[in-house]
Design a protein around this motif. Structure first.
Motif, PDB file in Angstrom:
ATOM      1  N   THR A 355       0.842  -1.199   0.000  1.00 36.85           N
ATOM      2  CA  THR A 355       0.000   0.000   0.000  1.00 36.85           C
ATOM      3  C   THR A 355       0.873   1.243   0.000  1.00 36.85           C
ATOM      4  OG1 THR A 355      -1.764  -1.164   1.181  1.00 36.85           O
ATOM      5  CG2 THR A 355      -1.820   1.237   1.242  1.00 36.85           C
ATOM      6  N   LEU A 356       1.716   1.395   1.033  1.00 40.21           N
ATOM      7  CA  LEU A 356       2.645   2.522   1.095  1.00 40.21           C
ATOM      8  C   LEU A 356       4.039   2.136   0.599  1.00 40.21           C
ATOM      9  CD1 LEU A 356       1.585   4.025   4.532  1.00 40.21           C
ATOM     10  CD2 LEU A 356       1.115   4.966   2.270  1.00 40.21           C
ATOM     11  N   THR A 357       4.326   0.840   0.624  1.00 34.89           N
ATOM     12  CA  THR A 357       5.611   0.370   0.085  1.00 34.89           C
ATOM     13  C   THR A 357       5.359  -0.411  -1.196  1.00 34.89           C
ATOM     14  OG1 THR A 357       5.565  -1.717   1.316  1.00 34.89           O
ATOM     15  CG2 THR A 357       6.555   0.192   2.415  1.00 34.89           C
ATOM     16  N   GLU A 358       6.414  -0.594  -1.963  1.00 36.89           N
ATOM     17  CA  GLU A 358       6.280  -1.250  -3.273  1.00 36.89           C
ATOM     18  C   GLU A 358       5.754  -2.683  -3.142  1.00 36.89           C
ATOM     19  OE1 GLU A 358       6.645  -0.045  -6.176  1.00 36.89           O
ATOM     20  OE2 GLU A 358       7.837   1.772  -5.976  1.00 36.89           O
ATOM     21  N   GLY A 359       6.086  -3.338  -2.033  1.00 32.67           N
ATOM     22  CA  GLY A 359       5.707  -4.742  -1.904  1.00 32.67           C
ATOM     23  C   GLY A 359       6.552  -5.624  -2.812  1.00 32.67           C
ATOM     24  N   VAL A 360       7.616  -5.021  -3.387  1.00 32.47           N
ATOM     25  CA  VAL A 360       8.535  -5.777  -4.247  1.00 32.47           C
ATOM     26  C   VAL A 360       9.818  -5.974  -3.443  1.00 32.47           C
ATOM     27  CG1 VAL A 360       9.808  -5.824  -6.420  1.00 32.47           C
ATOM     28  CG2 VAL A 360       7.555  -4.736  -6.305  1.00 32.47           C
ATOM     29  N   PHE A 361       9.891  -7.114  -2.807  1.00 32.77           N
ATOM     30  CA  PHE A 361      11.037  -7.389  -1.932  1.00 32.77           C
ATOM     31  C   PHE A 361      12.184  -8.020  -2.726  1.00 32.77           C
ATOM     32  CE2 PHE A 361       7.484  -7.115   0.904  1.00 32.77           C
ATOM     33  CZ  PHE A 361       7.994  -6.589   2.082  1.00 32.77           C
ATOM     34  N   GLN A 362      13.396  -7.774  -2.251  1.00 35.99           N
ATOM     35  CA  GLN A 362      14.575  -8.405  -2.841  1.00 35.99           C
ATOM     36  C   GLN A 362      15.412  -9.020  -1.724  1.00 35.99           C
ATOM     37  OE1 GLN A 362      16.260  -5.057  -5.003  1.00 35.99           O
ATOM     38  NE2 GLN A 362      15.436  -5.861  -6.920  1.00 35.99           N
ATOM     39  N   VAL A 363      15.982 -10.183  -2.022  1.00 35.78           N
ATOM     40  CA  VAL A 363      16.816 -10.875  -1.030  1.00 35.78           C
ATOM     41  C   VAL A 363      18.101 -10.073  -0.821  1.00 35.78           C
ATOM     42  CG1 VAL A 363      18.166 -12.958  -0.571  1.00 35.78           C
ATOM     43  CG2 VAL A 363      15.864 -13.135  -1.573  1.00 35.78           C
ATOM     44  N   GLN A 364      18.376  -9.748   0.443  1.00 36.67           N
ATOM     45  CA  GLN A 364      19.550  -8.938   0.779  1.00 36.67           C
ATOM     46  C   GLN A 364      20.665  -9.769   1.433  1.00 36.67           C
ATOM     47  OE1 GLN A 364      19.701  -5.543   0.080  1.00 36.67           O
ATOM     48  NE2 GLN A 364      17.769  -5.876  -0.977  1.00 36.67           N
ATOM     49  N   LYS A 365      20.255 -10.775   2.240  1.00 37.98           N
ATOM     50  CA  LYS A 365      21.260 -11.531   2.995  1.00 37.98           C
ATOM     51  C   LYS A 365      20.738 -12.925   3.310  1.00 37.98           C
ATOM     52  CE  LYS A 365      24.012 -11.252   7.261  1.00 37.98           C
ATOM     53  NZ  LYS A 365      24.243 -10.502   8.511  1.00 37.98           N
ATOM     54  N   ILE A 366      21.639 -13.919   3.242  1.00 34.73           N
ATOM     55  CA  ILE A 366      21.267 -15.303   3.569  1.00 34.73           C
ATOM     56  C   ILE A 366      22.260 -15.823   4.619  1.00 34.73           C
ATOM     57  CG2 ILE A 366      20.979 -17.660   2.671  1.00 34.73           C
ATOM     58  CD1 ILE A 366      20.665 -16.227  -0.147  1.00 34.73           C
ATOM     59  N   GLU A 367      21.747 -16.318   5.734  1.00 40.06           N
ATOM     60  CA  GLU A 367      22.577 -16.932   6.783  1.00 40.06           C
ATOM     61  C   GLU A 367      22.028 -18.330   7.021  1.00 40.06           C
ATOM     62  OE1 GLU A 367      25.103 -16.215   8.875  1.00 40.06           O
ATOM     63  OE2 GLU A 367      25.593 -14.227   8.109  1.00 40.06           O
ATOM     64  N   THR A 368      22.890 -19.371   6.929  1.00 44.36           N
ATOM     65  CA  THR A 368      22.416 -20.736   7.146  1.00 44.36           C
ATOM     66  C   THR A 368      23.548 -21.637   7.622  1.00 44.36           C
ATOM     67  OG1 THR A 368      21.364 -22.650   6.082  1.00 44.36           O
ATOM     68  CG2 THR A 368      22.787 -21.289   4.694  1.00 44.36           C
ATOM     69  N   ASN A 369      23.168 -22.672   8.383  1.00 44.41           N
ATOM     70  CA  ASN A 369      24.152 -23.680   8.773  1.00 44.41           C
ATOM     71  C   ASN A 369      24.069 -24.897   7.854  1.00 44.41           C
ATOM     72  OD1 ASN A 369      21.735 -24.763   9.680  1.00 44.41           O
ATOM     73  ND2 ASN A 369      22.124 -24.164  11.821  1.00 44.41           N
ATOM     74  N   TYR A 370      23.263 -24.764   6.753  1.00 46.68           N
ATOM     75  CA  TYR A 370      23.169 -25.787   5.707  1.00 46.68           C
ATOM     76  C   TYR A 370      24.050 -25.361   4.539  1.00 46.68           C
ATOM     77  CZ  TYR A 370      19.207 -28.760   7.123  1.00 46.68           C
ATOM     78  OH  TYR A 370      18.390 -29.683   7.723  1.00 46.68           O
TER      79      TYR A 370
END
Length: 648
Positions: A355-370
């Motif tokens: 509504t007020l934001t684009e709602g178009v998200f982008q992956v910024q960071k991935i943290e995993t123990n896999y």
């Protein structure tokens, strides 16, 4: 001859075949009525010139000759009116504008006022034709939206593309859209990219570019290359079909003012008949020099003035014009009652994401123990079953072929499912809390949107995604404040820190984050306890359906592709521009203002001329102005809204 008691919108609801047949008959009758009117006008003015300019004795001194001349002129113009009178009489509707005009003009003939009898009917008919032209203009403005319905589809069957009706295409079939053709069904773009004119759907003339995998909606116009689309819905379930149905049904939802005027006219007309009758008969018992013809004339003036046409046609036309003006600005209002409600909005409550934001998200960071690829395969496979913008961002970032089953959406928390034989949870930290899965404390300190993941009941990592504020969000809040919205509020399921940050940047008064759908409902219920607040809720129409239904006006933002938005909201803003919220409120207020102006204009002038007519001061000519003239002024005022610029 048009029946001004019938709102033109009913005609919009007819199916194509019936409408074609109706329009053919209507045009034929309309042409005949025009011809009759021209003949009547010629005979009327010729009679006036002969009687008052040339003055031959065979005409001036022979009452029967004058009667015959003006009676022929009268018959040509009065025939359609009397036809409607008898048609309604068969339905036991004896008190209407047609019978008012008929009785008044016949009465004029009975007392020897032949030219006035013809003149009243002529001006009434001309006024009705102007009314019909105004109604047709308003109706055609809305019906132009219906022209976006595609007529054909090129579907791939038996190793070739064949042309069929869109309603015959099934889900998961491949259709081809040539340059200059409309997309016939909703679907996923299979071609590398496509450029589309979406103005028929969104009101925006700027072409939009879509890439492979994007959702394309029926009604869009293909501008460049031949493209192929895999259908995701049947034609009757497509977004454009639902929107068109909504437009068609919009005028059947009447505003309280409109409903009141229609009920008022049904009661008012018979009262006027009996008042006119009383005006003619009662003075006989109290007036010494009573002359029947004088008092009959006053009664006839009373009848002509009292015709409710100005109210009965101009008020629905005002609302219909408001719906049309909204449509041209990319806003679909589901009924004139919602225009009335929009006019009273002073509190706007909004969802944040989409509504007020684009709602178009982008992956910024991935943290995993896999292993990162394995981790992303599990998460992307599960998120592919969600329509949430964060889920789409992850799916766009990484494609997974892992099998998925038993997917469960846990409201306000995230998803659970079986992915490649493992139990996978993906959502916010509350989801892991629900299943008593421990995770690092630092996760609670992350400001951005975060997807926390557990695999087989063990914390596996997280993904941070970012959203951005829409370019016109700040302007939208400023516009709302400028038009008198006293309070703006954000209710979001996102982290409170993020929600407060967005609220500060765009200038919103209050903000509440970390709300589940029921939390949003509770907040709106609290606001509604203040009877002075008239609340609009603006959301994406999916998770916010309960709040959309609860608010005084539910507004779906960018809900063109969302079934829930179209079904639940009262107003659908077809673009992703929050600035259109203020536009919708302005259109509601201007429509209400015009309707009130028309009521005051019509009732005020009629009341004055009615009193003058009862006193014997006003004659038939003033009566004609008070009826036809006021109706035309009211209509001209009503159509103003279709020319207004609501961009600023």
């Amino acid at each position: 001859m048009s029946n001004c008691k019938c709102c033109s919108s009913e005609e919009v609801n007819e199916n194509h075949h019936d409408e074609h047949s109706h329009n053919h008959d209507h045009e034929h009758n309309h042409d005949n009525n025009k011809l009759f009117l021209i003949i009547s006008l010629f005979l009327f003015f010729a009679g006036i010139i002969i009687q008052y300019v040339i003055k031959p004795t065979w005409f001036v001194d022979q009452q029967m000759v004058r009667l015959a001349w003006f009676l022929v002129s009268y018959i040509f113009v009065a025939y359609p009116v009397w036809g409607e009178t008898f048609k309604l009489a068969k339905k036991f509707d004896f008190f209407n504008e047609f019978s008012l005009m008929g009785i008044a003009t016949l009465g004029a003939f009975l007392i020897g006022e032949y030219p006035e009898g013809v003149a009243v009917m002529l001006f009434y008919t001309i006024g009705e034709m102007f009314q019909e032209a105004a109604v047709n203009k308003a109706r055609n403005n809305v019906k132009a939206l219906l022209d976006v319905r595609p007529e054909i589809a090129h579907v791939f069957r038996d190793d070739k593309f064949i042309t069929i009706k869109p309603s015959e295409v099934e889900i998961d079939e491949i259709i081809q859209v040539k340059v200059g053709e409309k997309v016939s069904l909703d679907g996923i773009l299979l071609s590398e990219k496509g450029s589309f004119n979406t103005s028929a759907l969104t009101g925006e003339s700027k072409p939009s570019t879509y890439k492979r995998g994007d959702l394309v909606l029926s009604g869009m116009l293909n501008l460049e290359n031949v493209i192929e689309i895999k259908t995701t819905k049947k034609f009757e379930d497509s977004s454009i079909s639902k929107i068109l149905k909504m437009v068609q049904e919009a005028s059947s939802r009447k505003a309280p003012t409109e409903l009141f005027i229609r009920k008022f006219a049904k009661i008012y007309t018979p009262i006027i008949f009996f008042l006119a009758l009383a005006l003619v008969t009662i003075p006989y018992f109290f007036v010494d020099d009573y002359v029947f013809s004088d008092w009959l004339y006053r009664g006839l003036v009373f009848l002509v003035v009292s015709c409710p046409c100005a109210l009965v046609i101009s008020i629905p036309l005002g609302y219909f014009g408001g719906i049309g003006a909204a449509s041209r600005n990319g806003i679909l209002v589901k009924g004139s009652n919602f225009l009335d409600l929009l006019a009273r909005i002073n509190t706007v409550v909004m969802d944040k994401t989409g509504t007020l934001t684009e709602g178009v998200f982008q992956v910024q960071k991935i943290e995993t123990n896999y292993n990162q690829d394995d981790f992303l395969n599990y998460v992307a496979a599960l998120e592919s079953k969600s329509t949430h913008p964060i889920a789409k961002a992850i799916v766009n970032y990484h494609h997974s072929d892992f099998p998925v089953s038993d997917v469960e959406e846990i409201s306000g928390k995230g998803l659970k499912g079986i992915v490649n034989s493992k139990i996978v949870l993906a959502g916010n930290s509350k989801l892991l809390d629900q299943y008593s899965i421990s995770y690092p404390d630092k996760i609670n300190n992350v400001v951005e949107s975060i997807v926390v993941v557990a695999i087989d009941n063990q914390f596996a990592g997280y993904i941070i995604v970012a959203d951005r504020i829409k370019s016109d969000a700040q302007e939208a809040i400023r516009k709302m404040m400028n038009i008198g919205v006293t309070e703006t509020i954000i209710l979001s399921g996102d982290k409170d820190v993020i929600t407060q940050k967005v609220a500060k940047e765009v200038g919103v008064n209050l903000a509440y984050g970390e709300l589940l759908p029921e939390g949003k409902v509770n907040k709106v219920e609290e606001l509604k306890k203040d009877i002075h607040k008239k609340i609009a809720f603006v959301g994406d129409g999916v998770n916010d359906a309960p709040v959309l239904a609860l608010a005084d006006v539910g507004i779906a933002m960018g809900g063109l592709g969302s079934d829930a938005a179209i079904e639940t909201a009262d107003v659908v803003i077809q673009t992703d521009q929050p600035s259109k919220i203020a536009t919708a409120i302005k259109i509601g207020r201007e429509t209400k203002k015009i309707v009130i102006q028309n009521i005051i204009l019509a009732m005020g002038i009629k009341a004055i001329v009615l009193l003058l007519g009862a006193e014997g001061i006003a004659n038939m000519w003033e009566a004609v102005f008070a009826d036809v003239g006021v109706a035309l002024l009211a209509i001209l005022n009503a159509v103003r809204i279709q020319r207004m610029n609501f961009k600023n």
